[in-house]
Motif scaffolding. Structure first.
Motif, PDB file in Angstrom:
ATOM      1  N   ILE A 172     -12.522  32.739  17.568  1.00  0.00           N
ATOM      2  CA  ILE A 172     -13.209  33.277  17.762  1.00  0.00           C
ATOM      3  C   ILE A 172     -12.443  34.188  19.182  1.00  0.00           C
ATOM      4  N   SER A 173     -12.341  35.667  19.412  1.00  0.00           N
ATOM      5  CA  SER A 173     -11.863  36.188  20.634  1.00  0.00           C
ATOM      6  C   SER A 173     -12.588  36.455  21.422  1.00  0.00           C
ATOM      7  N   HIS A 174     -14.332  36.804  21.826  1.00  0.00           N
ATOM      8  CA  HIS A 174     -14.365  36.236  23.047  1.00  0.00           C
ATOM      9  C   HIS A 174     -15.936  36.270  22.888  1.00  0.00           C
ATOM     10  N   TYR A 175     -16.896  36.078  24.005  1.00  0.00           N
ATOM     11  CA  TYR A 175     -18.405  36.408  23.626  1.00  0.00           C
ATOM     12  C   TYR A 175     -19.050  37.368  23.109  1.00  0.00           C
ATOM     13  N   HIS A 176     -18.368  38.157  23.588  1.00  0.00           N
ATOM     14  CA  HIS A 176     -19.932  39.112  23.144  1.00  0.00           C
ATOM     15  C   HIS A 176     -19.739  39.068  21.984  1.00  0.00           C
ATOM     16  N   GLY A 177     -21.355  39.513  21.730  1.00  0.00           N
ATOM     17  CA  GLY A 177     -22.139  39.362  20.416  1.00  0.00           C
ATOM     18  C   GLY A 177     -21.852  39.999  19.559  1.00  0.00           C
ATOM     19  N   ASP A 178     -21.148  41.150  19.670  1.00  0.00           N
ATOM     20  CA  ASP A 178     -20.763  41.651  18.912  1.00  0.00           C
ATOM     21  C   ASP A 178     -19.301  40.535  18.098  1.00  0.00           C
ATOM     22  N   HIS A 179     -19.000  39.770  17.814  1.00  0.00           N
ATOM     23  CA  HIS A 179     -17.865  38.823  18.069  1.00  0.00           C
ATOM     24  C   HIS A 179     -18.434  37.507  17.220  1.00  0.00           C
ATOM     25  N   PHE A 180     -19.782  37.050  18.014  1.00  0.00           N
ATOM     26  CA  PHE A 180     -20.026  36.000  17.169  1.00  0.00           C
ATOM     27  C   PHE A 180     -21.477  35.726  16.821  1.00  0.00           C
ATOM     28  N   PHE A 181     -22.257  37.012  17.232  1.00  0.00           N
ATOM     29  CA  PHE A 181     -23.793  36.673  16.530  1.00  0.00           C
ATOM     30  C   PHE A 181     -23.992  35.671  15.083  1.00  0.00           C
ATOM     31  N   GLY A 182     -22.873  36.276  13.896  1.00  0.00           N
ATOM     32  CA  GLY A 182     -22.974  35.559  12.386  1.00  0.00           C
ATOM     33  C   GLY A 182     -21.849  34.249  12.946  1.00  0.00           C
ATOM     34  N   LEU A 183     -22.335  33.926  13.696  1.00  0.00           N
ATOM     35  CA  LEU A 183     -21.128  32.464  14.019  1.00  0.00           C
ATOM     36  C   LEU A 183     -22.633  31.070  13.901  1.00  0.00           C
ATOM     37  N   VAL A 184     -23.819  30.858  14.632  1.00  0.00           N
ATOM     38  CA  VAL A 184     -24.700  30.020  14.476  1.00  0.00           C
ATOM     39  C   VAL A 184     -25.260  30.076  12.315  1.00  0.00           C
ATOM     40  N   ALA A 185     -25.152  31.306  12.523  1.00  0.00           N
ATOM     41  CA  ALA A 185     -25.831  31.967  10.938  1.00  0.00           C
ATOM     42  C   ALA A 185     -25.085  30.381   9.923  1.00  0.00           C
ATOM     43  N   LEU A 186     -23.942  30.944   9.974  1.00  0.00           N
ATOM     44  CA  LEU A 186     -22.854  30.903   9.392  1.00  0.00           C
ATOM     45  C   LEU A 186     -22.858  29.546   8.928  1.00  0.00           C
ATOM     46  N   ILE A 187     -22.435  28.551  10.343  1.00  0.00           N
ATOM     47  CA  ILE A 187     -22.980  27.133  10.288  1.00  0.00           C
ATOM     48  C   ILE A 187     -23.867  26.519  10.143  1.00  0.00           C
ATOM     49  N   SER A 188     -25.051  27.552  10.188  1.00  0.00           N
ATOM     50  CA  SER A 188     -26.272  26.721   9.597  1.00  0.00           C
ATOM     51  C   SER A 188     -26.112  26.662   8.229  1.00  0.00           C
ATOM     52  N   SER A 189     -25.578  27.509   7.553  1.00  0.00           N
ATOM     53  CA  SER A 189     -25.851  27.512   5.809  1.00  0.00           C
ATOM     54  C   SER A 189     -24.818  27.161   5.335  1.00  0.00           C
ATOM     55  N   MET A 190     -23.285  26.721   6.245  1.00  0.00           N
ATOM     56  CA  MET A 190     -22.322  25.582   5.667  1.00  0.00           C
ATOM     57  C   MET A 190     -23.251  23.925   5.809  1.00  0.00           C
ATOM     58  N   SER A 191     -24.419  24.134   7.043  1.00  0.00           N
ATOM     59  CA  SER A 191     -24.883  22.331   6.890  1.00  0.00           C
ATOM     60  C   SER A 191     -25.757  22.228   5.380  1.00  0.00           C
ATOM     61  N   LEU A 192     -26.825  23.457   5.501  1.00  0.00           N
ATOM     62  CA  LEU A 192     -27.706  23.422   4.386  1.00  0.00           C
ATOM     63  C   LEU A 192     -27.151  22.979   2.934  1.00  0.00           C
ATOM     64  N   LEU A 193     -25.545  23.951   2.899  1.00  0.00           N
ATOM     65  CA  LEU A 193     -25.168  23.763   1.295  1.00  0.00           C
ATOM     66  C   LEU A 193     -24.534  21.865   1.598  1.00  0.00           C
ATOM     67  N   GLY A 194     -24.574  21.473   2.411  1.00  0.00           N
ATOM     68  CA  GLY A 194     -23.977  20.031   2.501  1.00  0.00           C
ATOM     69  C   GLY A 194     -22.633  19.733   2.546  1.00  0.00           C
ATOM     70  N   ARG A 195     -22.327  20.411   3.644  1.00  0.00           N
ATOM     71  CA  ARG A 195     -20.849  20.658   3.879  1.00  0.00           C
ATOM     72  C   ARG A 195     -20.267  19.833   4.812  1.00  0.00           C
ATOM     73  N   THR A 196     -19.667  18.948   4.702  1.00  0.00           N
ATOM     74  CA  THR A 196     -19.271  17.443   4.461  1.00  0.00           C
ATOM     75  C   THR A 196     -17.496  17.374   5.556  1.00  0.00           C
ATOM     76  N   ASN A 197     -17.054  18.396   5.247  1.00  0.00           N
ATOM     77  CA  ASN A 197     -15.434  18.021   5.809  1.00  0.00           C
ATOM     78  C   ASN A 197     -15.774  18.945   7.269  1.00  0.00           C
ATOM     79  N   ALA A 198     -14.625  18.767   8.312  1.00  0.00           N
ATOM     80  CA  ALA A 198     -14.623  19.497   9.720  1.00  0.00           C
ATOM     81  C   ALA A 198     -14.269  20.522  10.025  1.00  0.00           C
ATOM     82  N   LEU A 199     -15.477  21.085  11.241  1.00  0.00           N
ATOM     83  CA  LEU A 199     -15.185  22.720  10.425  1.00  0.00           C
ATOM     84  C   LEU A 199     -14.488  22.533  12.199  1.00  0.00           C
ATOM     85  N   PHE A 200     -13.003  23.527  12.213  1.00  0.00           N
ATOM     86  CA  PHE A 200     -12.363  24.178  13.357  1.00  0.00           C
ATOM     87  C   PHE A 200     -12.862  25.054  14.124  1.00  0.00           C
ATOM     88  N   ILE A 201     -13.333  25.301  15.492  1.00  0.00           N
ATOM     89  CA  ILE A 201     -12.870  26.421  15.665  1.00  0.00           C
ATOM     90  C   ILE A 201     -12.734  26.627  17.397  1.00  0.00           C
TER      91      ILE A 201
END
Ligand SMILES: [Zn+2]
Length: 298
Positions: free
Chosen positions: A58-87
């Motif tokens: 993630i290049s910086h914290y302006h919304g147009d560069h990371f507003f989709g991140l929480v949703a993506l991580i949430s989906s990974m959790s709901l889909l049963g991810r177990t592998n570590a994620l590096f951010i």
């Protein structure tokens, strides 16, 4: 190495264009750069599985560069991810994620914080490395460079037999060493090997005001992405908002001796993008628009 554009607009989605996100594919690894709103939907649209992503930059914290991140991580959790994620991100991003996702995700998130003004190695894999470098924006912002490691030389089996080179020395040959036999005869490396494929590199310069100082971090890349929020007739506005114009992006490509340039992060005030292309090409001909859904071979 391939780069797929998932989003190419700046702060506001407009004319079917979405906020910034890109996929970088190196061998079997799928890497995500920035994660604007709706990134996971566009990944699905273009056939990229969220679960295959292990590294997010993630290049910086302006919304147009990371507003989709929480949703993506949430989906990974709901889909049963177990592998570590590096951010790889500014530390504030972690606070947002932890505030919004207050349950056991089922996997670990490992953060590597990008500190203001810092250039460093982020990822060192067997076939490639990723580094970050500072750019000049209104908040601490980093670009990223993805580089394939130097390819080894390729063995020529018939020549190996002809010169009776023992097997234990093959790995030395792929590293470029000559062979010396028991009588002191030198078998030159180029007699028994040929050149490996050339290693490629891609630089992503995020949001930045025009400043040639950034070129030092990505000289002679095969593919360069530079933002072009505005056209040159809005250069004063671009400067005051820490963004760049199409002409300036092209000047960075020239100054850094890039082989090819792709431009994006278009302001929502522009419907037609063709003036961006023609303006950049007056300075640097091998330029293309970073259009969504397009995959560029590096
Ligand atoms: Zn920004």
């Amino acid at each position: 190495m391939k780069v797929t554009i998932l989003g190419n607009n700046s702060a506001l989605p407009a004319y079917g264009r979405n906020p910034t996100a890109q996929i970088v594919q190196i061998e079997n690894e799928i890497l995500l750069i920035d994660c604007g709103e709706g990134t996971q939907m566009r990944m699905a649209q273009y056939g990229h599985k969220a679960m295959r992503i292990n590294h997010i930059f993630i290049s910086h914290y302006h919304g147009d560069h990371f507003f989709g991140l929480v949703a993506l991580i949430s989906s990974m959790s709901l889909l049963g991810r177990t592998n570590a994620l590096f951010i790889y991100c500014n530390q504030f991003i972690k606070e947002v994620i932890e505030f919004q996702l207050q349950w056991d995700l089922g996997f670990e998130i490992i953060y590597d914080f990008l500190n203001e003004g810092e250039a460093k190695l982020l990822l060192d894999e067997s076939k490639f490395v990723v580094r970050c470098f500072p750019v000049f924006h209104s908040v601490p912002t980093h670009g990223f460079i993805f580089s394939e490691k130097k390819r080894k030389r390729i063995l020529l089996p018939e020549q190996l037999t002809k010169y009776e080179i023992p097997k234990y020395f093959y790995s030395k040959l792929t590293d470029g060493f000559d062979y010396e036999d028991e009588y002191g005869n030198i078998i030159a490396n180029e007699w028994v090997t040929k050149k490996g494929n050339i290693s490629k590199s891609y630089a992503y310069t995020a949001d930045t005001v025009f400043n040639k100082e950034i070129c030092q971090y990505f000289m002679e890349v095969d593919l360069l992405y530079h933002e072009t929020t505005y056209l040159q007739n809005e250069s004063e506005k671009a400067k005051s908002r820490y963004h760049s114009t199409a002409m300036q992006a092209a000047e960075i490509a020239v100054a850094s001796h890039a082989k090819k340039l792709i431009i994006g992060h278009f302001s929502s005030r522009y419907k037609d993008l063709s003036p961006f292309l023609s303006e950049a090409q007056t300075v640097f001909e091998p330029t293309e628009l970073a259009l969504e859904g397009i995959t560029f071979d590096v």
